[in-house]
Design an enzyme around this catalytic site. Structure first.
Site, short mmCIF file in Angstrom:
data_model
loop_
_atom_site.label_atom_id
_atom_site.label_comp_id
_atom_site.label_asym_id
_atom_site.label_seq_id
_atom_site.Cartn_x
_atom_site.Cartn_y
_atom_site.Cartn_z
N CYS A 32 29.14 56.31 71.69
CA CYS A 32 30.14 57.01 72.50
C CYS A 32 29.52 57.76 73.68
O CYS A 32 30.25 58.20 74.58
CB CYS A 32 30.95 57.98 71.64
SG CYS A 32 31.76 57.14 70.28
N HIS B 252 33.98 63.77 75.85
CA HIS B 252 34.26 62.59 75.04
C HIS B 252 35.54 62.85 74.23
O HIS B 252 35.68 63.89 73.59
CB HIS B 252 33.08 62.33 74.11
CG HIS B 252 33.34 61.27 73.11
ND1 HIS B 252 33.96 60.08 73.43
CD2 HIS B 252 33.06 61.21 71.78
CE1 HIS B 252 34.05 59.34 72.34
NE2 HIS B 252 33.52 59.99 71.33
N ASN C 144 40.00 57.42 70.23
CA ASN C 144 38.58 57.44 70.60
C ASN C 144 38.20 56.03 71.07
O ASN C 144 38.15 55.10 70.28
CB ASN C 144 37.76 57.87 69.38
CG ASN C 144 36.27 57.89 69.66
OD1 ASN C 144 35.81 57.40 70.69
ND2 ASN C 144 35.51 58.46 68.73
C1 LIG Z 1 37.82 62.04 60.67
C2 LIG Z 1 38.49 63.39 60.79
C3 LIG Z 1 39.77 63.27 61.57
C4 LIG Z 1 38.85 63.90 59.39
O1 LIG Z 1 39.40 65.20 59.48
P1 LIG Z 1 38.86 66.35 58.50
O2 LIG Z 1 39.68 67.54 58.76
O3 LIG Z 1 37.38 66.47 58.74
O4 LIG Z 1 39.19 65.77 57.08
P2 LIG Z 1 38.20 65.42 55.86
O5 LIG Z 1 37.35 64.25 56.20
O6 LIG Z 1 37.50 66.68 55.44
O7 LIG Z 1 39.25 64.99 54.77
C5 LIG Z 1 40.20 65.91 54.24
C6 LIG Z 1 41.10 65.16 53.29
O8 LIG Z 1 41.95 64.27 54.05
C7 LIG Z 1 41.88 62.96 53.50
N1 LIG Z 1 42.04 61.98 54.59
C8 LIG Z 1 41.08 61.37 55.30
N2 LIG Z 1 41.65 60.55 56.22
C9 LIG Z 1 42.98 60.66 56.04
C10 LIG Z 1 44.09 60.08 56.67
N3 LIG Z 1 43.95 59.18 57.66
N4 LIG Z 1 45.32 60.42 56.28
C11 LIG Z 1 45.51 61.33 55.27
N5 LIG Z 1 44.48 61.91 54.64
C12 LIG Z 1 43.24 61.59 55.02
C13 LIG Z 1 40.52 62.89 52.86
O9 LIG Z 1 40.48 61.88 51.88
C14 LIG Z 1 40.37 64.28 52.28
O10 LIG Z 1 41.08 64.32 51.08
P3 LIG Z 1 40.52 65.18 49.84
O11 LIG Z 1 40.46 66.60 50.32
O12 LIG Z 1 41.56 64.94 48.78
O13 LIG Z 1 39.18 64.61 49.54
C15 LIG Z 1 37.57 64.41 61.49
O14 LIG Z 1 36.52 64.76 60.62
C16 LIG Z 1 36.98 63.88 62.76
O15 LIG Z 1 37.68 63.62 63.73
N6 LIG Z 1 35.64 63.75 62.79
C17 LIG Z 1 34.92 63.30 63.95
C18 LIG Z 1 35.05 61.85 64.00
C19 LIG Z 1 34.62 61.34 65.29
O16 LIG Z 1 35.21 61.62 66.28
N7 LIG Z 1 33.58 60.53 65.28
C20 LIG Z 1 33.10 59.90 66.41
C21 LIG Z 1 32.22 60.82 67.15
S1 LIG Z 1 31.59 59.95 68.42
#
Ligand SMILES: CC(C)(COP(=O)(O)OP(=O)(O)OC[C@H]1O[C@@H](n2cnc3c(N)ncnc32)[C@H](O)[C@@H]1OP(=O)(O)O)[C@@H](O)C(=O)NCCC(=O)NCCS
Length: 342
Positions: free
Chosen positions: A113, A253, A283
């Site tokens: 990215c 980004h 993204n």
């Molecule tokens: C991926 C992302 C949206 C997840 O959000 P988060 O607040 O961190 O959520 P978590 O990963 O801690 O998951 C929380 C809960 O939601 C659940 N969950 C994950 N994806 C889900 C979805 N699409 N829908 C519903 N629930 C979801 C998980 O299983 C977890 O459940 P649990 O508590 O029962 O285990 C976030 O971490 C993110 O955007 N990260 C950066 C990713 C990114 O941009 N990467 C590229 C960088 S270049």
């Protein structure tokens, strides 16, 4: 001293829209969850006939038109992508051919990215060294073909598209002012595409496991993205002797609205100075800053002397930041005529 100014910009988002609700018909998620955790409402998906090179070529044509240049004026094409058309030839070579940019060298660059900004930084070096006068810096991604559409942790996040800028030599005290690049090994393999390379070549088994698709532990990546984008932004501003007040707009980004807001708050930037389009694009990987920059310049035309900060973070892990002072483009276009007649 020769500097590198952006004299043309363009982007392409494929017409097919995929909404959160449509994704929720296939995996256990919901529009409310996706919007509250990511800020994303919809993303664009490449059509069956589209590839990274075709989308990038469209964006590149738009950037050339904006710069009032033809493909033959270009010395070099650098394409940033994590999702090339093929492992060989490089996507930049396909773009060179589709454009008919016969005098241009071409190569790809992969820093996930951070790709567009890494390519911009590389292009800046070629121009400052006097090796090239005009470079097409292009980024394109077709991430939808590397997504496991059964994995709710990743399939909600990504979209397809392309963006491009023309980077051009100028004697003005403008253009790219400072650059920062960094890398830290992703030792825990938080963000990977495991199969399809020589370490784990494609096989029936890798396809069955969807091992050619993006895998990510999102919440760990989130923290790294905020930390490194904040630090890289501060370093880039310090190198250019700029303060947050000097910056007209920050183009981050576009991975997640919460990441963008966290970086903005740590930098002490008001939200009106931070451009956001992640709601509609998702993204788009290496392309995201290029598309955001193009949309931002369309909505708020740049004025000579305006300062911009661009910053990105991606798999690797990699990060990059660039500060820019907007050049007088009319002068650069005028100088082209003088060069031709000299
Ligand atoms: C991926 C992302 C949206 C997840 O959000 P988060 O607040 O961190 O959520 P978590 O990963 O801690 O998951 C929380 C809960 O939601 C659940 N969950 C994950 N994806 C889900 C979805 N699409 N829908 C519903 N629930 C979801 C998980 O299983 C977890 O459940 P649990 O508590 O029962 O285990 C976030 O971490 C993110 O955007 N990260 C950066 C990713 C990114 O941009 N990467 C590229 C960088 S270049």
């Amino acid at each position: 001293m020769t500097n590198a100014a952006i004299t043309g910009w363009g982007y392409y988002c494929p017409p097919c829209v995929l909404t959160n609700r449509e994704i929720a018909e296939h995996v256990d998620t919901g529009d409310g969850w996706i919007r509250s955790r990511t800020g994303i409402s919809e993303r664009r998906i490449a059509g069956p006939e589209e590839t990274t090179s075709t989308m990038a070529t469209t964006a590149a044509r738009r950037a050339l038109d904006q710069a009032r240049l033809s493909p033959n004026d270009i010395d070099l094409i650098i394409c940033a992508t994590t999702t090339p058309d093929y492992l060989l030839p490089a996507t930049a070579c396909l773009i060179q051919h589709q454009l008919g940019a016969e005098h241009a060298g071409a190569f790809d660059l992969n820093s996930a990215c951070s790709g567009f900004l890494s390519a911009l930084i590389v292009g800046n070096q070629f121009i400052q060294a006097g090796t090239c006068r005009r470079i097409l810096v292009v980024a394109g991604e077709t991430l939808s073909r590397f997504i496991n559409w059964k994995d709710r942790q990743t399939c909600i996040l990504f979209g397809d598209g392309a963006g491009a800028v023309v980077l051009e030599a100028t004697r003005q005290s403008a253009g790219i002012l400072s650059t920062v690049m960094g890398c830290q090994p992703d030792a825990e393999r938080l963000l990977t595409i495991d199969a399809g390379g020589c370490a784990r070549p494609a096989s029936a088994e890798t396809v069955a496991e969807s091992a050619h698709c993006v895998r990510m532990r999102g919440n760990d990546v989130f923290r790294q993205a905020v930390r490194h984008m904040t630090q890289a932004s501060q370093d880039a501003m310090a190198k250019a002797n700029l303060l947050p007040d000097d910056i007209r707009t920050v183009v981050c980004h576009q991975a997640n609205l919460r990441i963008i807001r966290a970086v903005q708050d740590r930098l002490g930037m008001p939200s009106e100075k931070t451009f956001v389009n992640v709601q509609r694009t998702g993204n788009t990987g290496a392309t995201s800053v290029a598309i955001a920059l193009g949309q931002m310049l369309g909505e708020q035309p740049a004025r000579v002397g305006d300062h911009y900060l661009m910053v990105a973070f991606g798999g690797g892990f990699t990060w990059a930041a660039v500060t820019l002072r907007w050049a007088d483009l009319a002068l650069i276009v005028g100088d082209r005529g003088l060069q031709k007649s000299a």
